[in-house]
Design an enzyme around this catalytic site. Structure first.
Site, short mmCIF file in Angstrom:
data_model
loop_
_atom_site.label_atom_id
_atom_site.label_comp_id
_atom_site.label_asym_id
_atom_site.label_seq_id
_atom_site.Cartn_x
_atom_site.Cartn_y
_atom_site.Cartn_z
N TYR A 141 0.82 -1.21 0.00
CA TYR A 141 0.00 0.00 0.00
C TYR A 141 0.86 1.27 0.00
O TYR A 141 0.43 2.30 -0.48
CB TYR A 141 -0.90 0.04 1.25
CG TYR A 141 -2.23 -0.65 1.10
CD1 TYR A 141 -2.33 -1.95 0.62
CD2 TYR A 141 -3.41 0.02 1.45
CE1 TYR A 141 -3.56 -2.57 0.51
CE2 TYR A 141 -4.64 -0.60 1.34
CZ TYR A 141 -4.72 -1.89 0.87
OH TYR A 141 -5.93 -2.50 0.76
N LYS A 192 3.32 -15.44 2.03
CA LYS A 192 3.45 -16.13 0.74
C LYS A 192 4.94 -16.46 0.58
O LYS A 192 5.59 -16.09 -0.41
CB LYS A 192 2.92 -15.22 -0.39
CG LYS A 192 2.78 -15.90 -1.73
CD LYS A 192 1.68 -16.94 -1.80
CE LYS A 192 1.71 -17.67 -3.12
NZ LYS A 192 0.78 -18.82 -3.19
N ASP A 224 -2.97 -18.20 0.20
CA ASP A 224 -4.02 -18.87 -0.59
C ASP A 224 -4.69 -19.96 0.24
O ASP A 224 -5.91 -20.12 0.25
CB ASP A 224 -3.46 -19.42 -1.91
CG ASP A 224 -2.17 -20.20 -1.75
OD1 ASP A 224 -1.57 -20.21 -0.66
OD2 ASP A 224 -1.76 -20.85 -2.75
N ASP A 248 -6.22 -7.05 4.15
CA ASP A 248 -7.38 -6.38 3.54
C ASP A 248 -8.33 -7.43 2.99
O ASP A 248 -9.55 -7.41 3.23
CB ASP A 248 -6.89 -5.45 2.42
CG ASP A 248 -8.04 -4.77 1.70
OD1 ASP A 248 -8.96 -4.29 2.39
OD2 ASP A 248 -8.02 -4.73 0.45
N ASP A 252 -12.12 -9.17 4.84
CA ASP A 252 -13.46 -9.13 4.23
C ASP A 252 -14.09 -10.52 4.22
O ASP A 252 -15.27 -10.68 4.51
CB ASP A 252 -13.38 -8.60 2.78
CG ASP A 252 -13.64 -7.10 2.70
OD1 ASP A 252 -13.32 -6.39 3.67
OD2 ASP A 252 -14.16 -6.64 1.66
C1 IPM Z 1 -10.26 -1.32 4.26
C2 IPM Z 1 -10.58 -0.69 2.93
C3 IPM Z 1 -9.44 0.27 2.58
C4 IPM Z 1 -8.19 -0.56 2.43
C5 IPM Z 1 -9.68 1.12 1.31
C6 IPM Z 1 -10.99 1.87 1.37
C7 IPM Z 1 -8.54 2.07 1.06
O1 IPM Z 1 -10.79 -1.66 1.97
O2 IPM Z 1 -10.11 -0.58 5.27
O3 IPM Z 1 -10.15 -2.54 4.32
O4 IPM Z 1 -7.91 -1.11 1.36
O5 IPM Z 1 -7.44 -0.65 3.40
MG MG Z 2 -10.81 -3.64 2.75
#
Ligand code: IPM
Ligand code: MG
Length: 361
Positions: A141, A192, A224, A248, A252
């Site tokens: 990032y 990885k 993975d 990230d 999710d």
């Molecule tokens: C998160 C989001 C952010 C990230 C984006 C909105 C920049 O997806 O906080 O997980 O990628 O970190």
């Molecule tokens: Mg995210």
């Protein structure tokens, strides 16, 4: 000393959900005797619309001065065409990096009342309680060089750099081991290392830090496989630690195991315990302004704020128990409702506050 809380509502559903969380903070200040002050500032698209920048200097200054920050969400389709440096997401990345909030805690907790809301079988997810510790201020990032360049043959090429130094790995590893010590003492480091040199170093440093934590059982997993294991047998995990981009993605997936991304809070901490707290869901522009968004992730972010920055675990417990009690009563916003019965954002806030009041007696 009065602790300063800065509230950054942001975009989309941000203002609606933050409004309910602020009611909880005000309750703590006015009725429960917590010595806190609350101020607000602009961030994201809302800040861009007013000041021309998603993270105005005034907001950054207030954020530096605050003990803790509560953020709603940033972003929306109207900002997607802006140049990268002006997009709402830059505000989030800017706050993380300027405030050195390197340790991102993303719990995935299954509430018993919501087991049926998960897309996985109840026996796979019931009782699920995972903490993902994501490195938040380094990795691909923020690595340089980065950009898009034109090659001699006229082709354009995009490039980013995945880089972690030993100090960065050590510090996030320590943060994860400390959390594992307070939980079930199992830590899985995700990398990885079969392909990337960065991961090779990551693994080596994590193993070195592990020597300081003989009571924590450390394991390693390729990313993975970790993605697969999260949907196959998620309860094998206690704490997971990983880099910025892997975290990230995995967070999710882990969030969705619990039925709704609308339920999960997060904390982003520096070395001193200062933190920014936010729901892990986004600004959901499609439902913004309708009063139907789920405020619980933001309210639970207030609980994390109390636990990690203000050292008020008792109040944090009370908020978490109030949320659980509301769910046990069968109250649901649309995102977690299994049938057509659902309540709105403000009604959910009312319900949590009522439980909070009750728990004081
Ligand atoms: C998160 C989001 C952010 C990230 C984006 C909105 C920049 O997806 O906080 O997980 O990628 O970190
Ligand atoms: Mg995210």
């Amino acid at each position: 000393m009065t602790k300063k809380i800065l509230v950054l509502p942001g975009d989309g559903i941000g203002p609606e959900i933050v409004e309910q969380a602020v009611r909880v903070i005000e309750y703590l200040r006015d009725d429960a005797g917590l010595d806190i002050s609350i101020s607000q500032a602009l961030v994201g698209g809302a800040a861009y619309d007013t000041t021309g920048h998603p993270l105005p200097q005034a907001t950054l200054d207030q954020a530096r001065d605050a003990d803790a920050i509560l953020l709603g969400a940033v972003g929306g389709p109207q900002y997607e065409a802006l140049e990268r440096g002006l997009r709402p997401e830059r505000a989030l990345l800017g706050l993380r990096s300027e405030l050195h909030l390197f340790s991102n805690l993303r719990p995935a907790l299954m509430y018993p009342a919501l087991t049926d809301a998960s897309s996985l079988k109840p026996e796979v997810v019931s009782g699920l309680d995972i903490m993902i510790v994501r490195e938040l201020t380094g990795g691909i990032y923020f690595g340089s060089p980065r950009g898009i360049r034109t090659l001699d043959n006229g082709q354009r090429e995009g490039f980013n750099t995945l880089v972690y130094n030993e100090a960065e790995i050590e510090r996030i590893a320590r943060s994860a081991f400390d959390i594992a010590m307070k939980r079930n003492r199992r830590l899985c480091s995700v990398d990885k290392a079969n392909v990337l040199e960065v991961s090779e170093l990551w693994r080596e440093v994590v193993c070195r830090v592990a020597n300081e934590y003989p009571d924590v059982e450390l394991s390693h997993m390729y990313v993975d496989n970790a993605a697969m294991q999260l949907v196959r047998e998620p309860k094998q995990f206690d704490v997971m630690v990983t880099g910025n981009m892997f975290g990230d993605i995995l967070s999710d997936a882990a969030a969705m195991l619990t039925g709704s991304i609308g339920m999960l809070p997060s904390a982003s901490l520096d070395t001193q315990g200062k933190g920014m707290y936010e729901p892990i869901h986004g600004s959901a522009p499609d439902i913004a302004g309708q009063g139907i968004a789920n405020p619980l992730a933001t309210i639970l972010s207030v609980a994390m704020l109390l636990r990690y920055t203000l050292d008020e675990a008792g109040f944090a417990d009370r908020i978490e128990q109030s949320v659980e009690a509301v769910l046990d009563d069968g109250l649901r916003t649309a995102d977690i409702s299994q049938d057509s019965e659902s309540i709105g954002t403000a009604a959910m806030g009312d319900a949590v506050l009522e439980k909070l009041h009750q728990s004081a007696n």
